[in-house]
Design a protein around this motif. Structure first.
Motif, PDB file in Angstrom:
ATOM      1  N   THR A 124       2.384   1.915  -3.528  1.00  0.00           N
ATOM      2  CA  THR A 124       1.483   2.219  -4.645  1.00  0.00           C
ATOM      3  C   THR A 124       1.535   3.680  -5.087  1.00  0.00           C
ATOM      4  OG1 THR A 124       0.006   0.426  -3.981  1.00  0.00           O
ATOM      5  CG2 THR A 124      -0.895   2.085  -5.449  1.00  0.00           C
ATOM      6  N   LEU A 172      -5.080   0.631   0.319  1.00  0.00           N
ATOM      7  CA  LEU A 172      -4.919   1.273  -0.983  1.00  0.00           C
ATOM      8  C   LEU A 172      -5.703   2.579  -1.048  1.00  0.00           C
ATOM      9  CD1 LEU A 172      -5.103  -1.761  -3.440  1.00  0.00           C
ATOM     10  CD2 LEU A 172      -3.112  -0.322  -2.974  1.00  0.00           C
ATOM     11  N   GLY A 219     -10.101  -0.007  -4.206  1.00  0.00           N
ATOM     12  CA  GLY A 219      -9.826  -0.438  -2.842  1.00  0.00           C
ATOM     13  C   GLY A 219     -11.076  -0.485  -1.984  1.00  0.00           C
ATOM     14  N   SER A 228      -3.779   5.170   0.829  1.00  0.00           N
ATOM     15  CA  SER A 228      -2.573   5.605   0.122  1.00  0.00           C
ATOM     16  C   SER A 228      -2.908   6.572  -1.010  1.00  0.00           C
ATOM     17  CB  SER A 228      -1.813   4.392  -0.413  1.00  0.00           C
ATOM     18  OG  SER A 228      -2.519   3.763  -1.480  1.00  0.00           O
ATOM     19  N   VAL A 282      -7.890   3.720  -8.340  1.00  0.00           N
ATOM     20  CA  VAL A 282      -7.356   2.832  -7.305  1.00  0.00           C
ATOM     21  C   VAL A 282      -8.117   3.021  -5.993  1.00  0.00           C
ATOM     22  CG1 VAL A 282      -5.299   2.250  -5.974  1.00  0.00           C
ATOM     23  CG2 VAL A 282      -5.095   2.784  -8.399  1.00  0.00           C
ATOM     24  N   CYS A 291       0.836  -1.212   0.000  1.00  0.00           N
ATOM     25  CA  CYS A 291       0.000   0.000   0.000  1.00  0.00           C
ATOM     26  C   CYS A 291       0.866   1.254   0.000  1.00  0.00           C
ATOM     27  CB  CYS A 291      -0.922  -0.010   1.212  1.00  0.00           C
ATOM     28  SG  CYS A 291      -2.204  -1.282   1.163  1.00  0.00           S
ATOM     29  N   LEU A 295       1.478  -7.013  -2.180  1.00  0.00           N
ATOM     30  CA  LEU A 295       0.066  -7.120  -1.814  1.00  0.00           C
ATOM     31  C   LEU A 295      -0.437  -8.555  -1.995  1.00  0.00           C
ATOM     32  CD1 LEU A 295      -1.372  -3.827  -3.359  1.00  0.00           C
ATOM     33  CD2 LEU A 295      -1.266  -4.408  -0.933  1.00  0.00           C
TER      34      LEU A 295
END
Length: 318
Positions: free
Chosen positions: A17, A208, A262, A211, A258, A14, A187
């Motif tokens: 990313t 995620l 998530g 992040s 993303v 995470c 991950l």
């Protein structure tokens, strides 16, 4: 130990990313001028960009054109420059100016600044100035033909900042297509090693999403605090803000995708677990480990009830 490794792998993936997404973005922008020019080309229609270009070219002409102290002349100059900036040829000129600036950035990253090179990478507005001078001459401004060769500019980046990033940019370009896979590996390993994979998958989804919030905050901080300022110490020009916003469109779309992925992953896991728990039958009562003792306890309780009822009957007869 296995659970700790799983948690660390998920947290590491995470955390990696945002850097992978930002690194791919930077590598994609500097690896070829086509993507960069395509991203910034729409800013030619941005009123902030047009006003900035008009102000800079007008200011250069104002310092050199005889008779600029007359309001009519100053108004004619501004209208002539504005006619160029709002004309049909400006988008092509703007794209070529940005292509030249991109080539300069790539040249500094690859070969260094070179001898007698300027300290900054600029958008050279000389073509716009030349078109404005011809527009002035066509409008009857006699002094336009006596204007010197001027080079109005919009300052983009200091060369020293590019030199400090040469090694990092070189590796980003080399690893461009591997960057998106870097966070996927830890991950996936974290989810596979977890004792409860559904819980690990849910945690990865929330991680995620968090992040991507951090990446959005980082982009906002760069826009507010880290854009290059002009040599005179003023704030960044509106054209620089517009160019940054146009270039940052890709990571902003990517982080939203993303972030949504998530949250959707975590939500699907929660729904599946809730549905499964609602369909499972309740657990049977636990068997008594000592049936003899249980039977004895039942007999004792029955005897106590009988004794209590007999005492109450005798009391009533008296």
């Amino acid at each position: 130990m296995r659970g700790a490794i799983s948690a660390f792998s998920i947290m590491f993936g995470c955390a990696l990313t945002p850097f992978a997404l930002a690194g791919f973005w930077v590598a994609d922008e500097i690896s070829g001028s086509g993507r960069y020019v395509a991203d910034v080309a729409p800013t030619a229609a941005d009123p902030a960009v047009r006003d900035d270009v008009t102000d800079r070219v007008t200011a250069e002409i104002s310092r050199s054109l005889p008779g600029m102290d007359r309001p009519a002349t100053a108004d004619l100059v501004r209208r002539s420059v504005n006619a160029v900036v709002t004309g049909g040829d400006f988008p092509a000129v703007w794209a070529e100016l940005n292509r030249a600036a991109h080539r300069r950035v790539v040249s500094v990253l690859r070969d260094g600044p070179g001898r007698a090179a300027p300290e900054r990478v600029d958008l050279d507005l000389t073509p716009v100035y030349g078109m404005a001078r011809r527009e002035l001459a066509a409008a009857g401004q006699a002094g336009a033909s006596r204007l010197p060769d001027l080079h109005p500019r919009i300052e983009l980046l200091p060369v020293r900042a590019l030199l400090g990033a040469r090694t990092a940019c070189d590796w980003l370009v080399r690893l461009k297509w591997a960057l998106p896979l870097l966070p996927v590996l830890p991950l996936a390993a974290g989810v596979v090693l977890a004792g409860d994979r559904e819980e690990a998958l849910s945690g990865a989804g929330f991680g995620l999403a968090a992040s991507m919030v951090a990446l959005a905050a980082g982009l906002a901080a760069v826009r507010s605090l880290c854009l290059p300022v002009p040599a005179d110490g003023g704030p960044p020009s509106s054209a620089v803000y517009s160019i940054f916003d146009a270039l940052a469109l890709f990571p902003r779309i990517g982080l939203r995708v993303v972030f949504a992925a998530g949250l959707i992953t975590a939500g699907v896991v929660a729904i599946v677990r809730e549905h499964r728990s609602s369909r499972e039958p309740p657990p049977p009562p636990a068997p008594d480990p000592d049936p003899d003792r249980s039977e004895a306890s039942t007999l004792v309780r029955g005897g106590m009830r009988c004794s209590s009822q007999g005492s109450r009957w005798r009391h009533e007869r008296r």
